[in-house]
Design a protein around this motif. Structure first.
Motif, mmCIF file in Angstrom:
data_model
loop_
_atom_site.group_PDB
_atom_site.id
_atom_site.type_symbol
_atom_site.label_atom_id
_atom_site.label_comp_id
_atom_site.label_asym_id
_atom_site.label_seq_id
_atom_site.Cartn_x
_atom_site.Cartn_y
_atom_site.Cartn_z
ATOM 1 N N TRP A 138 2.435 -4.724 3.485
ATOM 2 C CA TRP A 138 3.536 -3.730 3.605
ATOM 3 C C TRP A 138 3.024 -2.201 3.323
ATOM 4 O O TRP A 138 2.634 -2.099 1.964
ATOM 5 C CB TRP A 138 4.807 -3.996 3.102
ATOM 6 C CG TRP A 138 5.942 -3.465 3.470
ATOM 7 C CD1 TRP A 138 6.292 -2.666 4.349
ATOM 8 C CD2 TRP A 138 6.859 -2.685 2.213
ATOM 9 N NE1 TRP A 138 7.469 -1.851 4.231
ATOM 10 C CE2 TRP A 138 7.789 -1.724 2.992
ATOM 11 C CE3 TRP A 138 7.114 -2.840 1.029
ATOM 12 C CZ2 TRP A 138 8.830 -1.439 2.508
ATOM 13 C CZ3 TRP A 138 8.158 -2.134 0.335
ATOM 14 C CH2 TRP A 138 8.924 -1.584 1.159
ATOM 15 N N ALA A 139 2.911 -1.337 4.166
ATOM 16 C CA ALA A 139 2.504 0.105 3.845
ATOM 17 C C ALA A 139 3.826 0.837 4.445
ATOM 18 O O ALA A 139 3.472 1.423 5.619
ATOM 19 C CB ALA A 139 1.176 0.338 4.476
ATOM 20 N N PRO A 144 1.149 5.936 6.197
ATOM 21 C CA PRO A 144 0.483 4.876 6.708
ATOM 22 C C PRO A 144 -0.752 4.894 7.592
ATOM 23 O O PRO A 144 -1.381 3.991 7.840
ATOM 24 C CB PRO A 144 1.714 3.658 6.999
ATOM 25 C CG PRO A 144 2.579 4.485 6.407
ATOM 26 C CD PRO A 144 2.693 5.795 6.650
ATOM 27 N N GLN A 145 -0.624 6.053 8.054
ATOM 28 C CA GLN A 145 -1.945 6.149 9.164
ATOM 29 C C GLN A 145 -3.132 6.859 8.412
ATOM 30 O O GLN A 145 -4.170 7.238 9.268
ATOM 31 C CB GLN A 145 -1.237 6.977 10.319
ATOM 32 C CG GLN A 145 -0.387 6.337 11.334
ATOM 33 C CD GLN A 145 -0.884 4.999 11.646
ATOM 34 O OE1 GLN A 145 -1.874 5.152 12.285
ATOM 35 N NE2 GLN A 145 0.183 4.097 11.548
ATOM 36 N N SER A 146 -3.233 6.929 7.285
ATOM 37 C CA SER A 146 -4.498 7.464 6.465
ATOM 38 C C SER A 146 -5.547 6.465 6.660
ATOM 39 O O SER A 146 -5.200 5.341 6.934
ATOM 40 C CB SER A 146 -4.057 7.734 4.928
ATOM 41 O OG SER A 146 -3.980 6.351 4.204
ATOM 42 N N ALA A 147 -6.870 7.226 6.451
ATOM 43 C CA ALA A 147 -8.089 6.261 6.753
ATOM 44 C C ALA A 147 -7.908 5.336 5.831
ATOM 45 O O ALA A 147 -8.294 4.189 6.320
ATOM 46 C CB ALA A 147 -9.251 7.339 6.391
ATOM 47 N N TYR A 162 0.770 -1.329 0.081
ATOM 48 C CA TYR A 162 0.020 0.026 -0.126
ATOM 49 C C TYR A 162 0.701 1.201 0.058
ATOM 50 O O TYR A 162 1.765 1.458 0.736
ATOM 51 C CB TYR A 162 -0.784 0.010 1.267
ATOM 52 C CG TYR A 162 -1.778 1.342 1.198
ATOM 53 C CD1 TYR A 162 -3.211 0.903 0.816
ATOM 54 C CD2 TYR A 162 -1.489 2.612 1.581
ATOM 55 C CE1 TYR A 162 -4.181 2.284 0.493
ATOM 56 C CE2 TYR A 162 -2.329 3.680 1.507
ATOM 57 C CZ TYR A 162 -3.553 3.400 1.024
ATOM 58 O OH TYR A 162 -4.492 4.418 0.967
ATOM 59 N N LEU A 163 0.659 2.039 -0.798
ATOM 60 C CA LEU A 163 1.518 3.304 -1.312
ATOM 61 C C LEU A 163 0.604 4.482 -0.957
ATOM 62 O O LEU A 163 -0.365 4.699 -1.563
ATOM 63 C CB LEU A 163 2.025 3.411 -2.522
ATOM 64 C CG LEU A 163 2.935 2.165 -2.842
ATOM 65 C CD1 LEU A 163 3.325 2.409 -4.270
ATOM 66 C CD2 LEU A 163 3.987 1.974 -1.818
ATOM 67 N N VAL A 202 -7.975 1.357 6.864
ATOM 68 C CA VAL A 202 -9.072 0.090 6.559
ATOM 69 C C VAL A 202 -8.472 -0.730 5.881
ATOM 70 O O VAL A 202 -8.955 -2.019 6.177
ATOM 71 C CB VAL A 202 -10.268 0.996 5.634
ATOM 72 C CG1 VAL A 202 -11.036 0.217 5.035
ATOM 73 C CG2 VAL A 202 -10.910 2.099 6.536
ATOM 74 N N MET A 203 -7.519 -0.761 4.809
ATOM 75 C CA MET A 203 -6.979 -1.926 4.047
ATOM 76 C C MET A 203 -6.159 -3.040 5.154
ATOM 77 O O MET A 203 -6.391 -3.800 5.106
ATOM 78 C CB MET A 203 -6.152 -1.296 3.094
ATOM 79 C CG MET A 203 -6.743 -0.799 1.917
ATOM 80 S SD MET A 203 -7.814 -2.109 0.941
ATOM 81 C CE MET A 203 -6.627 -3.277 0.613
ATOM 82 N N ALA A 204 -5.245 -2.116 6.021
ATOM 83 C CA ALA A 204 -4.348 -2.927 6.762
ATOM 84 C C ALA A 204 -5.422 -3.751 7.881
ATOM 85 O O ALA A 204 -5.355 -5.026 7.966
ATOM 86 C CB ALA A 204 -3.751 -2.205 7.860
#
Length: 196
Positions: free
Chosen positions: A38-39, A16-19, A8-9, A23-25
C-alpha cells in the motif's frame, strides 16, 4: 517474523509515482507477490495524512507490518514505527519538518505532475510538531539510509535522530537517492524481511 504487509510513504510534494515508490512496488510484485502493498497518496495536512495511514493499517497484523518512508514520508514512518513497534526503513528522513517546511506555506505543485496544485496551510506546521515521535521504543527495528550529499536535509541531523538504529551512511548521493535501485534496494529488502 517475516513481513506480510508493506506500507510506503512518499515525501513532500511527491506521490506514489516517485521513482523509489515505483521501484519498491515493482520489486514487491515480482519477488514477493504474497505481500500486501500500500502506497497511498498523502493529503497535505499532516494530521489527515497520519489519520488516514493509521486507519488504513488498522486491520493489518501488528507483528507482520513494515513501513518505508522517504523524506517527509520518513518522518511519518518514524511516527508509525513508534506507534506500532513495526520494522521501518527511513530514506533521507525529514527530522524537523515543522522547521524546514515553514517556508513552503502557500500554493505548491507536485514534482511528478506540476499541473496538480495543493495549498500548504500555516496550521500544518503545528500538526507536524504534534507528530514528533520522540525516542523510538525499538530503534533496532528502524534502518536509516542517509546520503551525505543530500542537498535538502542535513545528514548529521538525520543520523543523530536514530541512535541505536542500523545506519546506511552514503558518501555523496543526493536527496532523491537516485541510485536507490542499483545500490540500496537489496539492503532495504533484506532489512524488511519480506515474506515469499
Amino acid at each position: 517474523m517475516s513481513t506480510t504487509h508493506l506500507l510506503y510513504l512518499h515525501g513532500f510534494r511527491s506521490s506514489p509515482q516517485s521513482a523509489k515508490a515505483r521501484v519498491m512496488a515493482r520489486h514487491v510484485a515480482q519477488r514477493h507477490p504474497g505481500v500486501t502493498w500500500w502506497a497511498p497518496q498523502l493529503p497535505p495536512s499532516p494530521r489527515a495524512a497520519m489519520d488516514g495511514i493509521l486507519a488504513g493499517i488498522r486491520d493489518w497484523p501488528r507483528d507482520r507490518i513494515a513501513v518505508v518512508g522517504s523524506s517527509l514520508g520518513g518522518f511519518y514512518a518514524t511516527h508509525v514505527a513508534a506507534a506500532t513497534g513495526c520494522r521501518a526503513v527511513l530514506l533521507n528522513p525529514a527530522v524537523h519538518p515543522e522547521r524546514d517546511l515553514a517556508r513552503y506555506v502557500g500554493d505548491q505543485t507536485l514534482w511528478h505532475s506540476p499541473e496538480d496544485h495543493f495549498f500548504f496551510r500555516p496550521e500544518y506546521i503545528e500538526e507536524l510538531r504534534l507528530l514528533q515521535a520522540g525516542p523510538l521504543p525499538h530503534p533496532e527495528r528502524c534502518m536509516a539510509v542517509v546520503a551525505k550529499g543530500d542537498e535538502v536535509l542535513d545528514w548529521r541531523e538525520m543520523t543523530a535522530r536514530y541512535p541505536g538504529s542500523p545506519l546506511r551512511l552514503i558518501e555523496g548521493g543526493d536527496h532523491a537517492l537516485s541510485d536507490f535501485e542499483t545500490a540500496h534496494l537489496d539492503a532495504v529488502v533484506a532489512f524488511l524481511q519480506l515474506t515469499g
